[in-house]
Scaffold this active site. Structure first.
Site, mmCIF file in Angstrom:
data_model
loop_
_atom_site.group_PDB
_atom_site.id
_atom_site.type_symbol
_atom_site.label_atom_id
_atom_site.label_comp_id
_atom_site.label_asym_id
_atom_site.label_seq_id
_atom_site.Cartn_x
_atom_site.Cartn_y
_atom_site.Cartn_z
ATOM 1 N N ASP A 63 0.844 -1.196 0.000
ATOM 2 C CA ASP A 63 0.000 0.000 0.000
ATOM 3 C C ASP A 63 0.881 1.249 0.000
ATOM 4 O O ASP A 63 1.082 1.886 1.031
ATOM 5 C CB ASP A 63 -0.907 -0.028 1.228
ATOM 6 C CG ASP A 63 -1.930 1.094 1.214
ATOM 7 O OD1 ASP A 63 -2.186 1.650 0.134
ATOM 8 O OD2 ASP A 63 -2.473 1.403 2.298
ATOM 9 N N LEU A 64 1.386 1.602 -1.178
ATOM 10 C CA LEU A 64 2.282 2.754 -1.291
ATOM 11 C C LEU A 64 1.639 3.948 -1.976
ATOM 12 O O LEU A 64 2.241 5.021 -2.053
ATOM 13 C CB LEU A 64 3.562 2.360 -2.031
ATOM 14 C CG LEU A 64 4.465 1.362 -1.316
ATOM 15 C CD1 LEU A 64 5.744 1.142 -2.113
ATOM 16 C CD2 LEU A 64 4.794 1.819 0.101
ATOM 17 N N LYS A 65 0.436 3.775 -2.513
ATOM 18 C CA LYS A 65 -0.324 4.891 -3.107
ATOM 19 C C LYS A 65 0.551 5.739 -4.032
ATOM 20 O O LYS A 65 0.717 6.943 -3.837
ATOM 21 C CB LYS A 65 -0.952 5.752 -2.013
ATOM 22 C CG LYS A 65 -1.927 4.995 -1.110
ATOM 23 C CD LYS A 65 -2.523 5.916 -0.067
ATOM 24 C CE LYS A 65 -3.476 5.161 0.840
ATOM 25 N NZ LYS A 65 -2.781 4.226 1.757
ATOM 26 N N LEU A 67 1.971 7.995 -6.945
ATOM 27 C CA LEU A 67 1.505 9.083 -7.811
ATOM 28 C C LEU A 67 2.717 9.915 -8.203
ATOM 29 O O LEU A 67 3.429 10.439 -7.346
ATOM 30 C CB LEU A 67 0.471 9.969 -7.117
ATOM 31 C CG LEU A 67 -0.075 11.106 -7.989
ATOM 32 C CD1 LEU A 67 -0.786 10.567 -9.232
ATOM 33 C CD2 LEU A 67 -1.008 12.004 -7.200
ATOM 34 N N ASP A 68 2.931 10.032 -9.520
ATOM 35 C CA ASP A 68 4.060 10.802 -10.023
ATOM 36 C C ASP A 68 3.842 10.979 -11.514
ATOM 37 O O ASP A 68 2.777 10.626 -12.047
ATOM 38 C CB ASP A 68 5.375 10.066 -9.722
ATOM 39 C CG ASP A 68 6.538 11.027 -9.483
ATOM 40 O OD1 ASP A 68 6.754 11.900 -10.357
ATOM 41 O OD2 ASP A 68 7.210 10.909 -8.449
ATOM 42 N N ILE A 69 4.850 11.494 -12.208
ATOM 43 C CA ILE A 69 4.728 11.580 -13.657
ATOM 44 C C ILE A 69 4.656 10.166 -14.226
ATOM 45 O O ILE A 69 5.100 9.198 -13.602
ATOM 46 C CB ILE A 69 5.902 12.367 -14.269
ATOM 47 C CG1 ILE A 69 7.232 11.652 -14.006
ATOM 48 C CG2 ILE A 69 5.946 13.796 -13.733
ATOM 49 C CD1 ILE A 69 8.409 12.279 -14.747
ATOM 50 N N THR A 118 -10.582 7.009 3.442
ATOM 51 C CA THR A 118 -11.695 6.833 4.372
ATOM 52 C C THR A 118 -11.622 7.774 5.572
ATOM 53 O O THR A 118 -12.563 7.853 6.356
ATOM 54 C CB THR A 118 -11.779 5.380 4.873
ATOM 55 O OG1 THR A 118 -10.497 4.978 5.366
ATOM 56 C CG2 THR A 118 -12.194 4.454 3.745
ATOM 57 N N ALA A 208 -6.920 -3.319 10.296
ATOM 58 C CA ALA A 208 -5.644 -3.125 10.995
ATOM 59 C C ALA A 208 -5.867 -3.047 12.499
ATOM 60 O O ALA A 208 -5.763 -4.051 13.200
ATOM 61 C CB ALA A 208 -4.936 -1.874 10.471
#
Length: 231
Positions: A63-65, A67-69, A118, A208
């Site tokens: 779970d690293l989410k 987002l980049d170019i 969430t 969790a």
């Protein structure tokens, strides 16, 4: 408990140290076999630990989410796809999703688009510059994830039924913010019980704190699995 039910429970190893995560996995041996490794653990030896879990026959949700170019996302996904993980998250921006899908082609990695966290509600989105309410934004991103060819999305269980109508039966709908009846919500704002989340259309539940913070983690996981089985 059947393997089919256990395969739908992802235990979030939201811990600071690998030794603590190892202890949780040991305590849950024979009960759970699917684990999430996120920021906190990943940046303190957690990536190598996650590889060890894969080698031990466990399933891992990274779970690293991302987002980049586009190029950077693609290069990251290409390397992650070689590591044997089962799921990987990235933020559900169309360009990033398309780049990730192309990079993961031919691998067994399931790419998940994160819609709206969430922990966020309408006021949080407004403060961040969005005009949409959470559900409207979630549904838009679900359609975009479907169009991009993603393997699934991450959303609150409260939106799972509406999302399932958009993405159909085949995509994964992974829902964090799961809380057993009567449990403390913590910093989560859009929550649901395990049974209700599955009934609503979730394919996998990320749990969790209700497990890792429980006095008896094994019993807590078994209780959640029993609630899931009742669905």
């Amino acid at each position: 408990m059947t393997d089919a039910v256990a395969d739908r429970l992802i235990v979030g190893l939201d811990l600071a140290h690998v030794a603590d995560a190892e202890k949780v996995v040991k305590e849950l041996d024979g009960v759970a076999h699917f684990y999430k490794v996120g920021y906190r653990l990943a940046y303190n030896g957690g990536l190598e630990f996650a590889r060890d879990l894969v080698r031990d026959g466990k399933s891992v949700f990274l779970d690293l989410k991302l987002l980049d170019i586009d190029n950077t996302v693609a290069e990251g996904v290409e390397n992650i796809a070689k590591m044997g993980f089962r799921m990987l998250t990235l933020h559900a921006y169309p360009k990033a999703m398309r780049a990730a899908v192309a990079a993961a082609k031919g691998s067994d990695l399931t790419l998940l688009g994160v819609t709206v966290l969430t922990s966020m509600d309408a006021e949080d989105l407004k403060e961040a510059g969005y005009q949409d309410d959470p559900q409207t934004l979630v549904l838009r991103r679900a359609r975009q994830a479907l169009d991009a060819g993603m393997g699934g999305i991450v959303c609150a269980a409260t939106e799972a039924a509406a999302v399932r109508q958009i993405v159909g039966a085949d995509m994964a709908v992974v829902t964090p913010g799961i809380r057993p009846a009567g449990a403390d919500q913590g910093d989560q704002k859009r929550v649901m019980t395990p049974r209700d989340a599955l009934v609503a259309g979730a394919s996998h539940l990320v749990v969790a704190r209700p497990i890792i913070a429980a006095p008896d983690r094994r019993a807590a996981a078994q209780a959640i699995l029993a609630d899931m089985a009742s669905a």
